[in-house]
Design a protein around this motif. Structure first.
Motif, PDB file in Angstrom:
ATOM      1  N   GLN A 237     -26.055 -32.822 -33.896  1.00 36.27           N
ATOM      2  CA  GLN A 237     -24.715 -32.357 -33.500  1.00 36.27           C
ATOM      3  C   GLN A 237     -23.911 -31.797 -34.668  1.00 36.27           C
ATOM      4  O   GLN A 237     -22.984 -31.031 -34.465  1.00 36.27           O
ATOM      5  CB  GLN A 237     -23.960 -33.505 -32.835  1.00 36.27           C
ATOM      6  N   MET A 263     -25.673 -29.925 -24.663  1.00 32.01           N
ATOM      7  CA  MET A 263     -25.085 -31.085 -23.988  1.00 32.01           C
ATOM      8  C   MET A 263     -24.133 -30.654 -22.872  1.00 32.01           C
ATOM      9  O   MET A 263     -24.067 -31.292 -21.814  1.00 32.01           O
ATOM     10  CB  MET A 263     -24.382 -31.975 -25.017  1.00 32.01           C
ATOM     11  N   ARG A 267     -24.667 -31.788 -19.025  1.00 29.19           N
ATOM     12  CA  ARG A 267     -23.621 -32.462 -18.229  1.00 29.19           C
ATOM     13  C   ARG A 267     -23.343 -31.696 -16.940  1.00 29.19           C
ATOM     14  O   ARG A 267     -23.206 -32.287 -15.863  1.00 29.19           O
ATOM     15  CB  ARG A 267     -22.328 -32.568 -19.048  1.00 29.19           C
ATOM     16  N   VAL A 273     -25.230 -37.678 -20.056  1.00 32.81           N
ATOM     17  CA  VAL A 273     -25.359 -37.295 -21.468  1.00 32.81           C
ATOM     18  C   VAL A 273     -24.605 -38.276 -22.355  1.00 32.81           C
ATOM     19  O   VAL A 273     -23.446 -38.609 -22.085  1.00 32.81           O
ATOM     20  CB  VAL A 273     -24.835 -35.859 -21.696  1.00 32.81           C
ATOM     21  N   ASP A 275     -23.284 -39.253 -26.336  1.00 35.96           N
ATOM     22  CA  ASP A 275     -22.960 -38.630 -27.620  1.00 35.96           C
ATOM     23  C   ASP A 275     -23.659 -39.323 -28.784  1.00 35.96           C
ATOM     24  O   ASP A 275     -23.802 -38.751 -29.858  1.00 35.96           O
ATOM     25  CB  ASP A 275     -21.448 -38.653 -27.854  1.00 35.96           C
TER      26      ASP A 275
END
Length: 294
Positions: A237, A263, A267, A273, A275
């Motif tokens: 990320q 992501m 979703r 999903v 994090d």
């Protein structure tokens, strides 16, 4: 049930007598996998770990009836080993080797195109159907037999997810480490389809990385055809565009293959999903409860 491998899989090890092949073949045997022999050119006729060694995969298949192969061959020779296994009629090939030249893998993948064979990897931890068979390098003790399927581009994150699932009492049907190279045999979508079509898999964990479109392709298919809860996570990320992060295939080429973009698509397609990878197990538990309640 399980996919790709089970207690009936007859496994040979290519690169059997090398240090990696020896160590991991021993671990597979200890786990209870049916390893029936191995291949090291020039050492045919000898015995290693109490099992026969053959000069070629063809010889090994004829003598043992092997249908599965795991490859611990140096990068320069690994693509040839993949093609040799496919040519000999092996149905499931698991290529552990890291660093196979991309040009070699393009050639090997083209060779496999018209054959009835599934290639997992390269540069992967392998496949395990807990309690039945392990073909690869994953630590068997963290796994527990059950009904959660796992598909992952990252070996380390596979182990993290499995450890969480097991501690929550969520055993696994089959865990597939597809590998992190730019050219691999089985995509995220292909692995997800196998698990979605397995009657004994109740939920799926899908772990991806930056780079490419495999996870978004899978997410869009899940939206249209999925019947089971899928928990998704994308590693990388904070990765800057254009810089390779760890795996050769983990490189952001454009705005659509960043972690955030993937992501967002996942979703929108109805996946659960997370994090942080630390939330994978708990999220799967909640998703299963919601599925059963609804």
């Amino acid at each position: 049930m399980s996919v790709l491998i089970d207690q009936h899989s007859k496994i040979i090890v290519q690169g059997f007598t090398g240090s990696e092949g020896t160590f991991h073949a021993g671990q597979m045997l200890e786990y209870g996998s049916d390893v029936v022999g191995g291949v090291t050119p020039g050492k045919g006729g000898s015995v290693h770990l109490g099992l026969p060694v053959f000069n070629s995969v063809e010889e090994a298949v004829k003598a043992t009836g092997a249908d599965t192969s795991v490859i611990f061959v140096p990068p320069a020779f690994a693509a040839d080993a993949i093609m040799e296994a496919a040519d000999a009629g092996i149905a499931v090939i698991v290529a552990i080797t890291e660093g196979i030249p991309v040009a070699d893998m393009i050639k090997a993948k083209a060779f496999l195109a018209d054959k009835q064979v599934t290639l997992i990897g390269p540069n992967c931890p392998g496949v395990i159907s807990p309690g039945k068979a392990k073909v690869g390098i994953m630590p068997g003790f963290i796994h527990q037999q059950g009904s959660i399927g796992v598909v992952s581009r990252s070996g380390t994150l596979t182990y993290e997810a499995v450890d969480q699932l097991t501690k929550l009492g969520l055993g696994q049907s089959t865990c597939i480490g597809i590998g992190g190279d730019p050219v691999i045999g089985t995509s995220t979508l292909e692995a997800v389809k196998l698990l979605m079509n397995d009657p004994d898999t109740e939920g799926i964990v899908m772990i991806g990385e930056i780079g490419g479109s495999m996870e978004t392709d899978a997410a869009r298919w899940i939206k249209e055809h999925g019947t089971k809860p899928v928990v998704g996570f994308i590693a990388g990320q904070t990765a800057p565009p254009g810089r390779r992060m760890g795996h050769a295939g983990a490189i952001v080429g454009g705005k659509d293959d960043t972690a955030a973009a993937k992501m967002e698509v996942m979703r929108a397609c109805g996946l659960h999903v997370v994090d942080s990878p630390a939330a994978i197990g708990a999220t799967m538990l909640e998703a299963l409860k919601a599925q059963k309640a609804g």
